[in-house]
Design a protein around this motif. Structure first.
Motif, PDB file in Angstrom:
ATOM      1  N   PHE A 326       0.815  -1.204   0.000  1.00  0.00           N
ATOM      2  CA  PHE A 326       0.000   0.000   0.000  1.00  0.00           C
ATOM      3  C   PHE A 326       0.856   1.264   0.000  1.00  0.00           C
ATOM      4  O   PHE A 326       0.481   2.270  -0.588  1.00  0.00           O
ATOM      5  N   LEU A 327       1.997   1.188   0.665  1.00  0.00           N
ATOM      6  CA  LEU A 327       2.892   2.343   0.635  1.00  0.00           C
ATOM      7  C   LEU A 327       3.354   2.608  -0.788  1.00  0.00           C
ATOM      8  O   LEU A 327       3.405   3.755  -1.236  1.00  0.00           O
ATOM      9  N   VAL A 328       3.683   1.517  -1.485  1.00  0.00           N
ATOM     10  CA  VAL A 328       4.155   1.695  -2.863  1.00  0.00           C
ATOM     11  C   VAL A 328       3.022   2.222  -3.733  1.00  0.00           C
ATOM     12  O   VAL A 328       3.226   3.112  -4.560  1.00  0.00           O
TER      13      VAL A 328
ATOM     14  N   GLY B 137      18.856  -2.682   5.367  1.00  0.00           N
ATOM     15  CA  GLY B 137      19.090  -1.238   5.430  1.00  0.00           C
ATOM     16  C   GLY B 137      18.842  -0.601   4.082  1.00  0.00           C
ATOM     17  O   GLY B 137      18.168   0.423   3.962  1.00  0.00           O
ATOM     18  N   ALA B 138      19.355  -1.261   3.047  1.00  0.00           N
ATOM     19  CA  ALA B 138      19.175  -0.727   1.697  1.00  0.00           C
ATOM     20  C   ALA B 138      17.703  -0.705   1.322  1.00  0.00           C
ATOM     21  O   ALA B 138      17.227   0.229   0.685  1.00  0.00           O
ATOM     22  N   PHE B 139      16.969  -1.720   1.766  1.00  0.00           N
ATOM     23  CA  PHE B 139      15.522  -1.770   1.513  1.00  0.00           C
ATOM     24  C   PHE B 139      14.851  -0.523   2.092  1.00  0.00           C
ATOM     25  O   PHE B 139      14.103   0.178   1.421  1.00  0.00           O
ATOM     26  N   ASN B 140      15.153  -0.260   3.358  1.00  0.00           N
ATOM     27  CA  ASN B 140      14.614   0.954   3.985  1.00  0.00           C
ATOM     28  C   ASN B 140      15.029   2.196   3.207  1.00  0.00           C
ATOM     29  O   ASN B 140      14.224   3.087   2.949  1.00  0.00           O
ATOM     30  N   GLY B 141      16.313   2.222   2.874  1.00  0.00           N
ATOM     31  CA  GLY B 141      16.856   3.392   2.198  1.00  0.00           C
ATOM     32  C   GLY B 141      16.181   3.643   0.864  1.00  0.00           C
ATOM     33  O   GLY B 141      15.864   4.781   0.518  1.00  0.00           O
ATOM     34  N   VAL B 142      15.939   2.575   0.122  1.00  0.00           N
ATOM     35  CA  VAL B 142      15.311   2.737  -1.185  1.00  0.00           C
ATOM     36  C   VAL B 142      13.894   3.276  -1.025  1.00  0.00           C
ATOM     37  O   VAL B 142      13.467   4.180  -1.742  1.00  0.00           O
ATOM     38  N   LEU B 143      13.182   2.737  -0.040  1.00  0.00           N
ATOM     39  CA  LEU B 143      11.821   3.246   0.190  1.00  0.00           C
ATOM     40  C   LEU B 143      11.859   4.735   0.499  1.00  0.00           C
ATOM     41  O   LEU B 143      11.036   5.511   0.030  1.00  0.00           O
ATOM     42  N   ALA B 145      14.448   6.981  -0.134  1.00  0.00           N
ATOM     43  CA  ALA B 145      15.063   7.859  -1.124  1.00  0.00           C
ATOM     44  C   ALA B 145      14.325   7.840  -2.456  1.00  0.00           C
ATOM     45  O   ALA B 145      14.073   8.880  -3.040  1.00  0.00           O
ATOM     46  N   TYR B 146      13.963   6.656  -2.913  1.00  0.00           N
ATOM     47  CA  TYR B 146      13.390   6.562  -4.255  1.00  0.00           C
ATOM     48  C   TYR B 146      11.871   6.646  -4.263  1.00  0.00           C
ATOM     49  O   TYR B 146      11.265   7.076  -5.223  1.00  0.00           O
ATOM     50  N   PHE B 147      11.225   6.204  -3.183  1.00  0.00           N
ATOM     51  CA  PHE B 147       9.769   6.277  -3.145  1.00  0.00           C
ATOM     52  C   PHE B 147       9.275   7.457  -2.333  1.00  0.00           C
ATOM     53  O   PHE B 147       8.079   7.647  -2.149  1.00  0.00           O
ATOM     54  N   ASN B 148      10.235   8.207  -1.787  1.00  0.00           N
ATOM     55  CA  ASN B 148       9.868   9.418  -1.049  1.00  0.00           C
ATOM     56  C   ASN B 148       8.915   9.166   0.096  1.00  0.00           C
ATOM     57  O   ASN B 148       7.996   9.946   0.327  1.00  0.00           O
ATOM     58  N   ILE B 149       9.102   8.064   0.800  1.00  0.00           N
ATOM     59  CA  ILE B 149       8.261   7.780   1.957  1.00  0.00           C
ATOM     60  C   ILE B 149       8.994   8.285   3.196  1.00  0.00           C
ATOM     61  O   ILE B 149      10.208   8.143   3.294  1.00  0.00           O
ATOM     62  N   GLN B 150       8.253   8.878   4.117  1.00  0.00           N
ATOM     63  CA  GLN B 150       8.918   9.362   5.326  1.00  0.00           C
ATOM     64  C   GLN B 150       9.645   8.198   5.993  1.00  0.00           C
ATOM     65  O   GLN B 150       9.087   7.119   6.119  1.00  0.00           O
ATOM     66  N   PRO B 151      10.880   8.431   6.463  1.00  0.00           N
ATOM     67  CA  PRO B 151      11.674   7.352   7.028  1.00  0.00           C
ATOM     68  C   PRO B 151      10.941   6.554   8.106  1.00  0.00           C
ATOM     69  O   PRO B 151      10.947   5.333   8.111  1.00  0.00           O
ATOM     70  N   MET B 152      10.259   7.282   8.985  1.00  0.00           N
ATOM     71  CA  MET B 152       9.611   6.590  10.090  1.00  0.00           C
ATOM     72  C   MET B 152       8.577   5.595   9.585  1.00  0.00           C
ATOM     73  O   MET B 152       8.437   4.491  10.100  1.00  0.00           O
TER      74      MET B 152
END
Lengths: 340, 361, 340, 504
Positions: A326-328, B137-143, B145-152
């Motif tokens: 859903f986030l994606v 970590g990279a999974f989180n980072g990609v979300l 950086a690339y998907f522009n989702i707030q880190p939290m």
């Protein structure tokens, strides 16, 4: 425009995400009925999901409110635990009555809401960090109020707790062939009322619409003459109030006080809101979606456990996958918006 | 006017000290030390005694702080970088530690959950767990950086799933390592009276110190955290820098996983490193680093981590229920955050100006 | 355009409701779905509501049920992990009722609050077998029987063993300082073991209980609390640890504080549960005595179910056989036979 | 207050840290007139409007409104709205996630409830009467930008305002829509509404306005009736140069002579980016100084951003010294020896919390790579060298750049790019918002660099700076290159005429 011409593009973001959520939920449930049969064929299974998640529905509504204005509140789980503990102690050790304990629950929720709302709205502190502290505080305070978990024996309370609302026509015969009425707990009624009231509030009141305005673009909202600070403040206060109601419903459901109650409820509530189509960046969201978000999470848990999978980890993973999905989706919707 | 200037230069050194980022955590530390000195000087007693293996080891509250604070200090390093680059925090570190620890045990134990001998060298197991942690970590980072989702929120996914994944890695069994040398990482190496985690933490600090000195990590991270657009126009790729910071946090997580698992030679998926993410974020905040990203001070974060451990141990000593600890920590956080809010600062500055004026009158 | 999305949603809802009617209610009235039919014909369906997987003991316990109730033995096992929460367990039992299992095995997390759900099970004609921990209900008929350990007896035997051991060491008259790592407060194991030991303790004037602290049955907590106890009490002669996991943690704490334990050390360690690792510890001379809390309840429960299937009456309370181990025994051999 | 005057602002002052945005500005608006507020970027128009609408508080001065006793107290946009001042801003300030009707009515009334049916009906009526093609229940976002703009105006109009402020409302409208808007404005003028119209399109000013107030550098230049101020004079007043000042000769600049046979340092063909400029051709030779000129919004910044790869390039080819190169992102450009000093110093230039030293070495550091950081000693040496070279006034190299004055911040950014030793330097408004001394310094530096063989593109809102430094000017209007002036054509008259549209 004729119905033929209807296309997904015409949907507002809110309705698009809402539609996705509802479709996913029903596909999931129908899938469960088709492939797992068993309990899922009975309406009561559905009502049990409601019973178990009534409090979460209310908490998620509160979170959706805050998230629509572009904020976040992660203290609701802690507040729930605190409320159930305070009420339990009050009812059992101090011989209090139920209505006062309800007032106490609302009071605690409101107090948290007002305090956090003030810090967030008027002192411009990041909501994440301040409600994180709120969560810490509520959890710690719960243990200080009373360490041991215990069940409440108060008679009036137990009576209320056992009150069931029969849903006519949804019952089913059990294995002995005796017809058992389908029922929901009192909390579910409260939760559904909350959903309806909040839905109307967000949909039709000016304040509700200004929540969306503030979340969508607070600069614009300010220019349109909306009191942005007050709107933010009110969103936190309402979230606190709903945490109060949700906390009491939770208490009514479990009938006990424990510091371990509602652990992770804030994360479940956030996840439900997201799955329900509330946009993290604010301005998009729907209470009905949130309602289905909670049900989706509950259903997943049921599917996982009745599929005989070891629930403890499977449900965690499936929920995360769902959240990620859903986030994606949201991210893609955002990108689509930017392009247009 | 000239008078003003004189006083300001006179107190220049003092202002410099007060302005230093390490000032707040150090003051907090001093307050705690003072409190303990008054309440019970026995707090600072360190004794040397033999443990069961016949090794002389140090014990006492201070040693406990250095020992138990290690994990937090290591995580604070990674968390500081993530905070600086992305302006948000990773709340999945606790769950990620569980995964790293679980992978470590899985590699060490092979298919048998109670092996007599290790199935793989510890270093190999550690490298594997390191790799896995970096991937997450990279999974989180990609979300982020690339998907522009707030880190939290992006890390909420791993937060939800992490412990489940950890359990899944070992088929929900609780492997136990009987090899004594595995315990060295979490306890003592024979002949050395200081707990090993402290050395590991120091090693991490040295490594990050060297990295900051010999690479551009600091400049890149800060530039991205402060002004992403400007950084991009200077040829930096903010996305890559953000992912990098999450990957580095992944390494920290793997190290912490090793220590945590080594301490008890086994793992408990639901309890291991519980709530450590909150403490790590707190350490960063206590170190005076802006949670909204930008400039950071690694030393201050690390000191912050030890201050938190100091606080925890002090509270334990006074028999505060471990579950009640968060309440006290929360009070500290709220005070810190409110005091550092720009609005409150403005108000305080105005207040002090007014009082100065009054004095002048 | 909102109108159209509204129609869209309504159509969906209708589809879903229709699906429900078709797949849910209709087959319900005629015959159970294929899955359940197969289940009912071929297998005895057992629903197990387990507390969680917090310790080796619990895992051995779960494993025992899993290996007993296999398809080869003519059973079908539905496993529900409550993750340490009563609310989850209540929901799990309700779900199991809805899935029409033949027997429910319940390992209750807490003692109280079970009346309603057990009543529902009774109404549905599903016998409930309690294992491990006990419960308090108004009507004892709500469950069929209880199978588990006699915790109080375990505690008493531990006390007795300590008295004998001290006598054999010639320390009968000495001042003996004892600390206890209690389990999760209010659990039957904690209450039973504490009380059982207290029975013996009160008979010995020279035994002094310095402090009782809860280590919540976990290793990490045990280590933490023990470290604390060691720092606040200079002289400790005996450690009673109410389960093995806490003991492991406590031993770590003792060793890292530079103290020693076991038969040759300065702290006598008495533990409960006697899992395999604990026996190994005993071999290494770190634990003096360990009182078994037999987790292998599967065979006994399976026997009870056979009796029930045959229409026999069963005993209400059934203790499982238990032994104890100390360093004077042939640990090598015990270890060989130990499966968990 | 005089007859017919609806709004009077007297002696308005407003400062931001480091900038005096408004210095004693007066402004008078009469009933039923359309009053253009003109000035180049940074002249203070936006600030004046934000003071008027309560977004900013004023430091000094008074605002009088028709029908209000004494000075009007405007502390928030709500106050302004209540007093009858409605604004339609340059960037659309509606909420994209709400419906059209909601956007029309939210924030206007007190109380909890709202009869949405009535609101929708009312909105429909307004939209119809103004001929705006939108439905009340439509989500605002699904409307085109032009329609959104018109809805914003409709909202303002519907609030029965006495003063309507239109801050560049036409920048996103096409001609027909502009006509519709003008019809609307004239209509409102008839009803006695005072309209403040801010725009950069001179045609539009002369088409619809009655009166013009010109501002420059935070100060009032003057108020003129439209018929008294011909187009070229208006431009000259905005740019701060009187027309008779033509004797201003390029004394400092040597005539640039192209060396034959050497391919241009950079040659772009049909370059176009996603920032909305029309494809353009461009070239620059070794040691040449040229410039893009045009009014704000004409696309001059977007052109150089496209060259540097700062915006996403969607088409066209770039050759450097005859060899084709691919520039997709800033780093590519930097590697090819291009340096770019961005227009918006605060947003795109400085890294505020970092020290002067770090800001200087940043770009070169990125070029050098991750594993080759400058040691602290090296960095300090470099920083000191450039601080001295450009005489940057800073307490030390350690001072955060944020606390420097605008001019010194700009010099630091300049130092950053000089340190990369570029072959081609792009300076986009390097002199905006900085003091006169520094302006001269920067211009001198540009000429010096060019004489040393560096190619420079220089963009400035101040025409005389351009004339003084550039040997060739590319003139832009409406996001399109409309002319190129060299040698004898490089005089104020010619340039202004080209900018204004070649009339007169």
């Amino acid at each position: 425009m004729k119905k033929k011409k209807f296309s997904l593009k015409d949907l507002t973001d809110t309705n698009l995400l809402l539609t996705i959520t509802i479709v996913v939920f029903f596909l999931m449930y129908i899938g469960a009925i088709l492939f797992q049969g068993g309990g899922f064929t009975k309406p009561q299974t559905f009502f049990n999901i409601l019973n178990a998640n009534a409090a979460l529905i209310i908490l998620s509504c509160g979170l959706s409110l805050v998230m629509i204005t572009g904020g976040i509140d992660i203290s609701v789980g802690g507040v729930t635990a605190l409320i159930s503990m305070c009420c339990a102690v009050y009812l059992d050790f101090h011989g209090g009555n139920v209505s006062t304990s309800l007032l106490m629950a609302l009071g605690i929720g409101l107090a948290f809401g007002i305090f956090q709302g003030f810090l967030v709205a008027y002192l411009d502190i990041q909501p994440f960090i301040i409600t994180l502290a709120g969560m810490f505080f509520a959890r710690g305070l719960t243990t200080i109020v009373n360490t041991k978990p215990f069940n409440v024996a108060n008679e009036a309370f137990t009576k209320l707790k056992l009150t069931r609302v029969i849903v006519p026509g949804m019952g089913a015969p059990n294995r002995r062939g005796v017809y058992v009425d389908a029922y929901v707990e009192l909390g579910v009624v409260v939760a559904i009322l909350v959903v309806i009231v909040m839905f109307c509030f967000l949909r039709w009141t000016k304040l509700g619409r200004s929540f969306y305005a503030v979340g969508g673009n607070h600069q614009s909202a300010l220019m349109l003459g909306i009191n942005v600070k007050r709107t933010r403040f009110i969103s936190h206060v309402l979230c606190g109030l709903l945490a109060g109601i949700g906390g009491f419903v939770y208490f009514l459901h479990v009938g006990s006080g424990s510091a371990a109650h509602a652990t992770g409820a804030e994360m479940d509530a956030i996840a439900s809101s997201i799955i329900g189509g509330t946009m993290l960046t604010g301005g998009v969201g729907n209470i009905v979606g949130t309602f289905f978000g909670v049900l989706s999470l509950g259903t997943i848990q049921n599917i996982v456990s009745s599929a005989g999978l070891d629930e403890a980890w499977w449900s965690g993973i499936t929920r995360a996958v769902m959240l990620c999905l859903f986030l994606v989706i949201q991210s893609v919707v955002m990108a689509r918006k930017k392009k247009a | 006017m000239s008078k003003d200037r004189k006083t300001s230069t006179g107190s220049g050194i003092l202002t410099k000290i007060v302005r230093n980022q390490c000032f707040i955590p150090l003051i907090a530390l001093l307050l705690l030390v003072a409190f303990n000195l008054i309440a019970d000087p026995g707090f600072f007693k360190i004794t040397l005694a033999d443990n069961s293996a016949g090794n002389p080891v140090l014990s006492g509250f201070l040693v406990t702080i250095l020992d138990s604070g290690s994990e937090l200090a290591i995580l604070a390093i990674g968390m500081t970088l993530v905070t600086a680059a992305s302006g948000g925090q990773d709340i999945s570190v606790g769950a990620a530690v569980a995964i790293a620890g679980s992978v470590l045990l899985r590699v060490l134990c092979g298919s048998n959950s109670r092996p007599e001998t290790l199935q793989a060298p510890i270093i190999v197991a550690f490298l594997v767990s390191c790799l896995v942690a970096m991937l997450f970590g990279a999974f989180n980072g990609v979300l982020v950086a690339y998907f522009n989702i707030q880190p939290m929120i992006a890390t909420l996914i791993l937060y939800t799933a992490g412990r489940s994944i950890a359990a899944w890695v070992n088929n929900n069994e609780l492997p136990v390592i009987s090899e004594p040398s595995f315990k060295y990482f979490g306890e003592f190496i024979p002949g050395i009276p200081i707990p090993t985690p402290f050395f590991i933490a120091v090693a991490c600090m040295i490594v990050i110190g060297l990295v900051l000195k010999f690479t551009d990590l600091r400049l890149y991270t800060e530039a991205v955290g402060i002004n992403q657009d400007s950084a991009r126009l200077n040829g930096l790729d903010p996305k890559v820098v953000k992912v990098l910071s999450f990957v580095i946090l992944g390494v920290c997580v793997a190290v912490v996983g090793l220590i945590k698992v080594s301490r008890i030679s086994t793992i408990n998926y639901s309890v291991i490193a519980k709530d450590i993410e909150m403490d790590a974020i707190l350490a960063v905040a206590l170190g005076g680093n802006a949670l909204s990203g930008g400039k950071f001070n690694m030393a201050a974060s690390i000191i912050g981590a030890y201050v938190i451990q100091f606080l925890t141990t002090t509270l334990y000593k006074f028999h505060v229920q471990s579950d009640a600890l968060p309440a006290y920590k929360a009070v500290v956080v709220i005070i810190l955050v409110v005091l550092s809010a720009p609005k409150v600062r403005e108000w305080l500055a105005g207040l002090s100006k007014r009082s100065m004026k009054k004095e002048a009158v | 355009m909102k109108r159209y999305s509204g129609i869209f949603v309504v159509v969906l809802l209708a589809c879903a409701a229709g699906g429900w009617m078709f797949f849910g209610c209709v087959p319900d009235e005629k015959a159970p779905s294929q899955d359940t039919m197969q289940d009912e014909e071929d297998y005895i369906v057992i629903g197990l509501s387990q507390i969680g997987s917090e310790s080796d003991w619990r895992n051995a316990n779960t494993g025992s049920f899993r290996s007993e109730f296999t398809a080869e033995n003519g059973y079908y096992l539905l496993f529900e992990d409550a993750q340490q929460k009563q609310e989850n367990q209540l929901k799990a039992v309700r779900d199991l009722i809805l899935q029409e299992v033949d027997y429910i095995i319940l390992d209750p997390i807490v003692e109280t609050g079970w009346d309603t759900v057990l009543m529902e099970a009774k109404d549905a004609g599903i016998p409930v077998i309690l294992v491990d921990r006990q419960i308090v209900v108004e009507d004892e008929d709500l469950y069929t029987c209880w199978v588990g350990s006699d915790f109080r007896e375990e505690g008493r035997r531990a006390g007795q063993w300590l008295a004998d051991y001290l006598e054999s060491q010639g320390r009968r008259e000495e001042q003996i300082r004892i600390v206890t790592l209690q389990g999760t407060l209010d659990s039957s194991a904690q209450i039973g073991r504490t009380m059982g030991f207290q029975d013996v303790l009160s008979a010995h004037g020279n035994w002094e209980m310095l402090e009782r602290r809860s280590g919540e049955f976990t290793q990490a907590k045990g280590q933490e609390v023990m470290r604390d106890l060691l720092q606040s009490h200079k002289e400790i002669d005996v450690l009673i640890s109410e389960n093995d996991n806490m003991t492991f943690g406590a031993i770590e704490a003792i060793e890292s504080a530079g103290r020693t334990c076991g038969p040759d050390g300065d702290i006598i360690v008495i533990s409960f549960d006697a899992v395999r690792t604990a026996i190994q510890f005993m071999q290494e001379g770190k634990i003096n005595a360990d009182f078994e809390c037999n987790p292998l309840l599967g065979p006994k429960v399976s026997k009870i179910i056979e009796e029930l299937e045959a229409g026999e009456r069963v005993e209400k309370i059934q203790y499982i056989e238990e032994q104890y181990f100390d360093t004077s025994m042939d640990l090598e051999k015990i270890l060989e036979e130990r499966t968990y | 207050m005089k007859e017919n005057v609806v709004l009077e602002m007297r002696n308005i002052h407003k400062s931001f840290p480091g900038v005096r945005a408004l210095q004693g500005v007066d402004f008078t608006l009469r009933k039923g007139e359309i009053h253009a507020l003109m000035g180049e970027n940074g002249a203070g128009k936006s600030t004046l409007i934000k003071v008027l609408t309560g977004v900013y508080g004023k430091d000094e001065g008074a605002i009088h409104l028709d029908g209000c006793e004494g000075a009007a107290a405007i502390h928030s946009p709500q106050d302004a709205q209540k007093l009858g001042i409605s604004t339609v801003y340059q960037e659309i300030t509606l909420c994209p996630n709400l419906s059209v009707a909601e956007n029309m009515f939210i924030g206007r009334t007190r109380g909890v409830g709202q009869n949405w049916k009535k609101v929708n009906a009312d909105t429909d009526k307004i939209l119809r009467s103004l001929d705006i093609p939108a439905k009340p229940t439509q989500q605002l976002e699904s409307c085109s930008i032009a329609v959104q703009q018109m809805i914003a105006i409709a909202r303002a109009v519907d609030m029965e305002c006495k003063v309507l402020i239109l801050d560049e409302p036409t920048s996103s409208l096409d001609e027909q829509e502009v006509e519709k808007l003008f019809g609307l404005m004239r209509n409102l003028r008839e009803k006695g509404v005072g309209i403040v119209f801010v725009t950069h399109f001179l045609d539009q000013v002369y088409e619809v306005c009655d009166r013009i107030t010109v501002m420059r550098d935070g100060q009032l230049v003057g108020e003129y009736a439209i018929k008294d101020l011909p187009r070229v004079q208006l431009v000259s007043k905005m740019l701060g140069k009187e027309l008779d000042d033509m004797s201003d000769i390029k004394d400092e600049q040597q005539e640039y002579e192209k060396e034959e046979g050497i391919p241009p340092v950079l040659e772009a063909e049909g370059l176009v980016s996603d920032a909305g400029i029309k494809p353009f051709d461009f070239h620059i030779d070794k040691g040449e100084v040229n410039g893009f000129t045009g009014l704000l919004g004409s696309g001059r910044s977007e052109c150089v951003r496209a060259i540097f790869g700062a915006d996403r390039v969607t088409g066209g080819t770039v050759k450097m010294k005859g060899k084709p190169v691919k520039i997709n992102r800033p780093l590519d450009a930097m590697k090819n020896g291009i340096a770019y000093l961005p227009e918006d110093r605060k947003m795109d230039g400085i890294v505020g919390d970092l020290s002067v030293r770090d800001n200087i070495i940043l770009a070169q550091q990125v070029l050098r790579g991750f594993f080759k950081p400058f040691s602290k000693a090296e960095a300090n040496k470099i920083a000191d060298e450039y601080i001295k070279l450009l005489s940057i006034k800073t307490a030390s190299a350690d001072t955060p750049i944020r606390s420097l004055s605008g001019g010194n911040q700009q010099k630091v950014i300049l130092a950053r790019w000089l340190f990369t030793h570029p072959e081609y330097l792009i300076l986009d408004e390097p002199t905006r918002g900085i003091d006169v001394g520094t302006k001269v310094d920067i211009q001198k530096l540009v000429l010096k660099l060019a004489s040393e063989g560096m190619s420079v593109t220089f963009i400035s809102s101040e025409l005389d700076e351009m004339l003084r430094t550039c040997s060739r000017l590319v003139v832009m209007r409406d996001r399109r290159v409309v002319g190129e002036l060299t040698k004898e054509d490089l005089n104020q008259n010619k340039v202004m005429n080209t900018i204004a549209g070649g009339e007169e």
